[in-house]
Design a protein around this motif. Structure first.
Motif, PDB file in Angstrom:
ATOM      1  N   ASP A 187       0.747  -1.060  -0.007  1.00 57.35           N
ATOM      2  CA  ASP A 187      -0.085   0.152  -0.091  1.00 57.35           C
ATOM      3  C   ASP A 187       0.848   1.247   0.040  1.00 57.35           C
ATOM      4  O   ASP A 187       0.444   2.299  -0.371  1.00 57.35           O
ATOM      5  N   ASN A 214       1.791   2.648  -9.188  1.00 58.53           N
ATOM      6  CA  ASN A 214       0.950   3.544  -8.775  1.00 58.53           C
ATOM      7  C   ASN A 214       0.610   3.275  -7.243  1.00 58.53           C
ATOM      8  O   ASN A 214      -0.393   3.234  -6.635  1.00 58.53           O
ATOM      9  N   ILE A 215       1.789   3.266  -6.537  1.00 60.63           N
ATOM     10  CA  ILE A 215       1.674   3.302  -4.953  1.00 60.63           C
ATOM     11  C   ILE A 215       2.243   4.471  -4.223  1.00 60.63           C
ATOM     12  O   ILE A 215       3.068   4.963  -4.632  1.00 60.63           O
ATOM     13  N   SER A 216       1.745   4.704  -3.161  1.00 59.33           N
ATOM     14  CA  SER A 216       1.826   6.311  -2.412  1.00 59.33           C
ATOM     15  C   SER A 216       3.475   5.974  -2.062  1.00 59.33           C
ATOM     16  O   SER A 216       3.812   4.899  -1.543  1.00 59.33           O
ATOM     17  N   ASN A 242       7.089  15.229  -6.033  1.00 55.16           N
ATOM     18  CA  ASN A 242       5.772  15.300  -5.052  1.00 55.16           C
ATOM     19  C   ASN A 242       5.868  14.110  -4.202  1.00 55.16           C
ATOM     20  O   ASN A 242       4.799  13.582  -3.888  1.00 55.16           O
TER      21      ASN A 242
ATOM     22  N   LYS B  77      -3.182  -8.647 -17.677  1.00 51.66           N
ATOM     23  CA  LYS B  77      -4.109  -7.677 -18.175  1.00 51.66           C
ATOM     24  C   LYS B  77      -3.881  -7.390 -19.666  1.00 51.66           C
ATOM     25  O   LYS B  77      -5.154  -7.240 -20.364  1.00 51.66           O
ATOM     26  N   GLU B  81      -7.183  -8.239 -21.888  1.00 48.75           N
ATOM     27  CA  GLU B  81      -7.606  -6.897 -22.533  1.00 48.75           C
ATOM     28  C   GLU B  81      -8.020  -7.417 -24.132  1.00 48.75           C
ATOM     29  O   GLU B  81      -8.877  -7.099 -24.815  1.00 48.75           O
TER      30      GLU B  81
ATOM     31  N   ARG D   3      -5.552   4.494   0.484  1.00 44.61           N
ATOM     32  CA  ARG D   3      -5.825   5.046  -0.709  1.00 44.61           C
ATOM     33  C   ARG D   3      -4.616   4.997  -1.561  1.00 44.61           C
ATOM     34  O   ARG D   3      -3.519   5.379  -0.952  1.00 44.61           O
ATOM     35  N   ARG D   4      -4.779   4.508  -2.720  1.00 42.00           N
ATOM     36  CA  ARG D   4      -3.590   4.525  -3.721  1.00 42.00           C
ATOM     37  C   ARG D   4      -3.648   6.137  -4.248  1.00 42.00           C
ATOM     38  O   ARG D   4      -4.393   6.771  -4.146  1.00 42.00           O
ATOM     39  N   ILE D   5      -2.328   6.311  -4.834  1.00 41.04           N
ATOM     40  CA  ILE D   5      -2.298   7.885  -5.496  1.00 41.04           C
ATOM     41  C   ILE D   5      -3.404   7.626  -6.638  1.00 41.04           C
ATOM     42  O   ILE D   5      -3.573   6.679  -7.403  1.00 41.04           O
ATOM     43  N   PRO D   7      -5.579   8.253  -9.924  1.00 38.58           N
ATOM     44  CA  PRO D   7      -4.819   8.592 -11.272  1.00 38.58           C
ATOM     45  C   PRO D   7      -5.503   9.926 -11.739  1.00 38.58           C
ATOM     46  O   PRO D   7      -6.237  10.538 -11.049  1.00 38.58           O
ATOM     47  N   ILE D  61      -3.519  14.937  -8.836  1.00 43.83           N
ATOM     48  CA  ILE D  61      -2.044  14.984  -9.464  1.00 43.83           C
ATOM     49  C   ILE D  61      -1.330  16.254  -8.831  1.00 43.83           C
ATOM     50  O   ILE D  61      -2.065  17.093  -8.207  1.00 43.83           O
ATOM     51  N   SER D  62      -0.074  16.409  -8.789  1.00 41.60           N
ATOM     52  CA  SER D  62       0.463  17.211  -8.106  1.00 41.60           C
ATOM     53  C   SER D  62       0.509  18.558  -8.902  1.00 41.60           C
ATOM     54  O   SER D  62       0.229  18.463 -10.115  1.00 41.60           O
ATOM     55  N   TRP D  95      -0.197   4.253 -20.420  1.00 39.93           N
ATOM     56  CA  TRP D  95      -0.562   3.503 -19.116  1.00 39.93           C
ATOM     57  C   TRP D  95      -1.613   2.544 -19.636  1.00 39.93           C
ATOM     58  O   TRP D  95      -2.194   2.368 -20.298  1.00 39.93           O
ATOM     59  N   GLU D  97      -3.522   1.371 -17.411  1.00 44.23           N
ATOM     60  CA  GLU D  97      -4.786   1.638 -16.731  1.00 44.23           C
ATOM     61  C   GLU D  97      -5.879   2.350 -17.453  1.00 44.23           C
ATOM     62  O   GLU D  97      -7.085   2.719 -17.132  1.00 44.23           O
ATOM     63  N   LYS D  98      -5.663   2.514 -18.845  1.00 40.28           N
ATOM     64  CA  LYS D  98      -6.556   3.067 -19.757  1.00 40.28           C
ATOM     65  C   LYS D  98      -7.867   2.493 -19.683  1.00 40.28           C
ATOM     66  O   LYS D  98      -7.854   1.007 -19.738  1.00 40.28           O
ATOM     67  N   TRP D 100     -10.147   2.338 -17.607  1.00 39.24           N
ATOM     68  CA  TRP D 100     -10.692   1.808 -16.437  1.00 39.24           C
ATOM     69  C   TRP D 100     -11.730   2.631 -15.834  1.00 39.24           C
ATOM     70  O   TRP D 100     -11.616   3.861 -15.779  1.00 39.24           O
TER      71      TRP D 100
END
Lengths: 287, 106, 286, 134
Positions: A187, A214-216, A242, B77, B81, D3-5, D7, D61-62, D95, D97-98, D100
């Motif tokens: 996480d 995509n992890i903090s 950041n 994935k 997909e 919580r994850r970052i 998108p 985002i930042s 990405w 993750e597109k 999604w």
């Protein structure tokens, strides 16, 4: 349940020392040493092993010399230079064997067989800061990624059984397959960085990798005063990416002394400024 | 006709949902039309390499339409997909029964 | 035939790079262009950071052979799937799909042998590069995300010029297969450790490994003064050569941090480096 | 769960596929590819008149990242105008993750393959779903 992985890219930045310190601050956590090549967390936490498991890292080829006709077909087909012929006899150079078993399949006299390499162990132990899962790879063994996955899976099972709130992973160095295995599914990643050019260089590559998951990301600057200019450079880098910098810990021999005494810095010097910074780090990442 | 797979940590409906895809213990096959479920052990869960890819290969061969899991590796994935298998990521700790109920409640 | 010395350490951050780089610098004064330094820590090559003015002469792209399945010839018999021990081949007869997953492939060639229909050929994929610098430094750099460290180290070693007298190989940390690959061709191994429990623990692992593959070795203790004396006891008990002792020095650490190591080697450290340089050269009969 | 970052969240994709200049022959010029997140950044900053801080927060985002995306969007638009090029919109490309989506009711994240027409959550069947775009 929250899974936290401590990583550093470069070795020797104080990753394990900081992981151990976090372990002694965290309540209700399961500890997990992901650095299976050179596991060190147990040296501070002195675990009592409760459960030992063997782990297979793949296959290694062997020759039955009495059946072998010394035709050399295996040598021609092996792409890893793991088979040699000395005095006419076929020999496998075990540490070069990749375990693809091609030689076994093509041998016309079926003189080659494979054995699983089981020179690796992983353990579940009790420590004074809770349960710990750790492993020991046989030297020169491959496949640490798989072992990391195994160790982490067991840590999660234990965390579930005990309804632990956290899993703290001491991550492996580098950006290779074991680092990838340690990052996936976690996480939060806490980076322990030392202010050296190599520290900065490695952390950039690591950030690139963690970002792809995509992890903090959070960071701690360790031994920041060995070079304040480089420390500034790293701070600026973290800022531009950041990534919150949670603490800057000075170089202090007490860190090593605590290790020599098999204690975490929190236990060794409970009132020190370092202890306070680490407590602060924990307060933030446990959120 | 919709064939759904839920990754499961055991072979009963009371088992916990398994958040791993390739290394899940079991796959729960759910026929959304009839509500029937069955469980298959994941033969690749201990594979040294490529468990995710192998699981994806299995799903496509079984003509699965929808997979519910905790995460999918990049290679899995890509394959899923490509063959139009719907991927669903859940992050909650749930039993298989709870997920089946949620899907069946129209 | 050149003489190869590998510099390794079980634990990371013990000063392997410091020793490699200062050793290289010192030896260069004696041997000039006849010594090269090869950075085999392909995941995190750092040696070049210490040669700020080094110019990149040229580089070689390192490729891995990846099989390609031609679906026009493929009968989807799955024999290649069965042969592949690494689960890198995906064949789905129902949708007539066959592909090799490059990130899992070890380039062993088994699928090519398996295929009876000439449906598999090989192509090349980048796994990293080898950089040659004018200072005599050669480094391997892994493409981020690639898992072919060992193969890259193997390829890297092929790019070392054969006409050198002395080759220094800076190994990756740990005791994994890439470390074995690095030290496997070495004639002598220098282990760098620090006098801490972590350092000692990982040193023991390295010693075990080197004894298993039968390599002569000696130990350099870095950051001496930190931690405890147990490492010396261990070396003594096991009859292992102590090549040198580098005292802990904050100024030196700070120079290292800046990447400025070579112009400011403190006297006490320089003398230690010199000392074990000569020890090594003596051992080699140079 | 932590919580994850987030998108780069795009509230709504652009309502068009592209723009075409007229009065010029455009066959031979390459089109400009405007990413959804660039469109979104431009819209938030220059249409909704939001400050960068607010806008970056909205996109998850930042601020520096937002500034970079916004700058890239402006440059692309300028290029299209000056060189009379077509503009085509596309999802962010790099990405996985597109495509999604997220269900705002049960928080499931999911893909919608092209053979499925229903725009509902595959778990709880809610219509309250949104596109997650990186």
């Amino acid at each position: 349940m929250k899974e936290i992985t401590v990583l550093s890219g470069k070795g020797g930045t104080g990753k394990t020392t900081i992981t151990a310190a976090l372990a002694s601050v965290a309540q209700n956590a399961v500890l997990c040493d992901n650095d299976v090549d050179a596991a060190d967390l147990h040296l501070i936490l002195q675990p009592q092993v409760m459960e030992t498991n063997q782990f297979s890292s793949g296959w290694k080829a062997f020759v039955s010399t009495e059946i072998c006709s010394n035709c050399g077909a295996c040598i021609d087909n092996c792409r890893f230079g793991a088979i040699s012929q000395t005095d006419g006899l076929i020999q496998i150079i075990t540490y070069k064997c990749e375990g693809c078993r091609l030689c076994e399949r093509i041998c016309p006299s079926s003189a080659i067989y494979s054995k699983e390499s089981i020179n690796n162990y992983w353990y579940v132990s009790n420590t004074r800061h809770g349960k710990m899962v750790h492993a020991r790879m046989g030297p020169g063994e491959e496949n640490s990624g798989k072992l990391v996955t195994k160790v982490r899976r067991r840590a999660r099972e234990i965390a579930k059984e005990q309804q632990a709130s956290f899993i703290i992973n001491d991550g492996p160095p580098g950006i290779g397959c074991s680092a990838i295995s340690a990052i996936s599914g976690t996480d939060l990643v806490l980076l322990v960085i030392e202010p050296t050019q190599s520290g900065l260089h490695d952390v950039k590559r690591l950030v690139e990798l963690v970002r792809s998951f995509n992890i903090s990301l959070y960071a701690v600057l360790n031994k920041y005063d060995i070079n304040v200019l480089v420390a500034f450079e790293i701070e600026a880098y973290l800022h531009s990416e950041n990534i919150p910098l949670l603490a800057s810990i000075p170089f202090d021999k007490a860190m090593v002394e605590s290790m020599v005494n098999e204690k975490t810095i929190i236990e060794y010097l409970p009132a020190s400024a370092i202890t306070q910074s680490i407590r602060k780090v924990w307060e933030i990442i446990k959120q | 006709m919709s064939k759904t797979v839920i990754t499961s940590s055991g072979n009963t409906l009371t088992s916990k949902f398994d958040k791993r895809f390739g290394r899940a213990e079991f796959f729960c096959l759910l026929d959304e039309a009839t509500g029937q479920t069955s469980f298959i052990a994941n033969e690749f869960k201990d594979a040294n390499h490529g468990a995710g890819t192998k699981a994806a290969e299995f799903m496509v061969e079984q003509q699965v339409n929808k997979i519910i899991s905790g995460d999918f590796g990049p290679k899995a994935k890509e394959l899923l997909e490509k063959f139009d298998v719907q991927m669903v990521i859940l992050q909650e700790e749930l039993t298989i029964q709870a997920i089946v109920d949620r899907i069946s409640k129209k | 035939m050149s003489y190869n010395i590998a510099i390794a350490s079980g634990k990371g951050g013990t000063g392997k790079t410091t020793v490699s780089v200062s050793l290289f610098q010192t030896l260069r004064k004696e041997l000039g262009g006849d010594v090269v330094l090869v950075d085999c820590d392909v995941e995190e090559p750092n040696d070049a950071l210490f040669f700020a003015n080094a110019k990149l002469l040229h580089n070689n792209e390192i490729k891995q052979r990846i099989p390609i399945i031609h679906t026009d010839k493929c009968t989807f018999c799955r024999k290649c799937v069965e042969y592949c021990e690494f689960n890198a081949v995906v064949v789905m007869p129902s949708v007539e799909f066959a592909e090799v997953n490059a990130s899992l492939c070890h380039s062993c060639g088994a699928c090519l042998v398996a295929c009876q229909f000439d449906a598999i050929t090989e192509t090349e994929q980048l796994i990293g590069q080898v950089n040659h610098y004018d200072t005599g430094l050669i480094e391997g750099k892994l493409t981020v995300g690639s898992a072919m460290q060992t193969m890259l180290v193997k390829e890297l070693k092929k790019h070392i010029p054969a006409n050198k007298l002395l080759v220094l190989l800076d190994a990756p940390p740990g005791t994994s297969c890439q470390v074995v690959e690095t030290v496997s061709d070495a004639d002598y191994v220098i282990l760098v450790t620090e006098p801490t429990p972590f350092g000692l623990h990982d040193l023991k692992l390295m010693v075990q490994l080197l004894r298993e593959i039968g390599k002569p070795f000696g130990v350099v203790v870095n950051k001496s003064g930190l931690g405890n004396e147990e490492v010396y006891q261990f070396l003594d008990d096991d009859g292992i050569d102590l090549l040198g002792n580098i005292p802990i020095n904050k100024l030196f650490a700070s120079n290292y941090a800046k990447g400025d190591l070579l112009n400011n080697i403190p006297l006490e450290i320089a003398s230690v480096v010199n000392q074990f340089t000569h020890k090594i050269m003596l051992n080699l009969g140079l | 769960m932590a919580r994850r970052i987030s998108p780069r969240k795009v509230v709504a994709p652009p309502s068009f596929i592209g723009f075409k200049p007229y009065g010029v022959i455009t066959e031979n010029t390459d089109s400009v590819e405007l990413l959804y997140e660039e469109y979104e950044a431009l819209k938030l900053a220059d249409y909704d008149i939001m400050n960068h801080q607010e806008a970056s927060k909205l996109m998850g985002i930042s601020r520096p990242t937002f500034a970079r995306i916004y700058e890239s969007a402006r440059r692309k638009i300028a290029l299209a105008l000056v060189e009379a090029r077509e503009i085509k919109t596309s999802y962010g490309n790099a990405w996985m993750e597109k495509n999604w989506f997220v269900c705002n009711d049960c928080l499931a994240r999911f893909t919608i393959p092209k053979n499925i027409t229903a725009r509902t959550c595959p778990v709880c069947h809610s219509f309250n779903i949104a596109l997650l775009n990186v």
